[in-house]
Design an enzyme around this catalytic site. Sequence first.
Site, short mmCIF file in Angstrom:
data_model
loop_
_atom_site.label_atom_id
_atom_site.label_comp_id
_atom_site.label_asym_id
_atom_site.label_seq_id
_atom_site.Cartn_x
_atom_site.Cartn_y
_atom_site.Cartn_z
N LYS A 47 -0.51 4.95 4.47
CA LYS A 47 -1.40 4.03 5.18
C LYS A 47 -0.91 3.80 6.60
O LYS A 47 0.28 3.55 6.83
CB LYS A 47 -1.51 2.70 4.43
CG LYS A 47 -2.56 1.76 5.02
CD LYS A 47 -2.86 0.59 4.09
CE LYS A 47 -3.86 -0.38 4.69
NZ LYS A 47 -5.16 0.26 5.00
N HIS A 89 0.84 -1.20 0.00
CA HIS A 89 0.00 0.00 0.00
C HIS A 89 0.88 1.25 0.00
O HIS A 89 2.08 1.19 0.25
CB HIS A 89 -0.92 0.03 1.22
CG HIS A 89 -2.12 -0.86 1.08
ND1 HIS A 89 -2.08 -2.21 1.39
CD2 HIS A 89 -3.38 -0.60 0.68
CE1 HIS A 89 -3.28 -2.73 1.17
NE2 HIS A 89 -4.08 -1.78 0.74
#
Length: 259
Positions: free
Chosen positions: A153, A149
């Site tokens: 995040k 990600h």
Amino acid sequence: MATDVIILGARGRMGATLANLANADEDLNLKAVCERPGNCDGLESFGCLCGDDLEALLPDCPGAVIVDFTSPEASIATAKIAARHGNPVVIGTTGLNPEQVAEVEGIAKDHPLFWAPNMSVGVNVLLKLLPQLVQALGEDYDMEISEIHHKMKKDAPSGTALKLAQCLAEARGWDYDEVKNHCRDGIIGERPKDELGVQTLRGGDVVGDHTMYFFGPGERIEVTHRAHSRETFASGALRAAKWLSGQKPGKLYAMADIF
């Protein structure tokens, strides 16, 4: 008749995507947007009610479905406020701990509530299909997951990776908490047979990649899901909002209920 929706965190990346898609959907009516105090500049551009106090907005939004992709603590608070006013809630927030999940489940007994760590149709179809693959391959295949990600995040492993891992563990007949391995470092010895590794990578602006590995004798199977845009998750959440508007309380709904 169009479904009224309220988008929380409308100045964030996901919130803005949700609000823009809702405005473009003839089956939805963007009734209001909400942000945290001090972060409301520009909300009026969405052409609806706006503010930094959800409780103050709700009397003017009876029955509107709240869509929340914020933080675990904020989502719990949202669910409690919505319950007081009778508004359904779709939660896409990840990183909820077991106590917070239990709290949401308790609220869902009396108020329409939907929670899914991943709103992608593709991921939720995978959750249906993966148990068949696990059972067909058998116990000779070691299972691992990697997830990537963007660098902003905050939780790791991702909620989607955990959901996929729990799905694999359940299909193998394991208690996930007993077999999970989220980090390997140092002289760790041979890999136990009853182990499921979930490894995390973070960097750049990756929306979300998840790969499930099945390592067998003389071969390897990889199943990968890549999200190319946040619209994938936003579209699923708005689909859930339309569906939830017609549901009664009694359980914590998820994507499987829509399918």
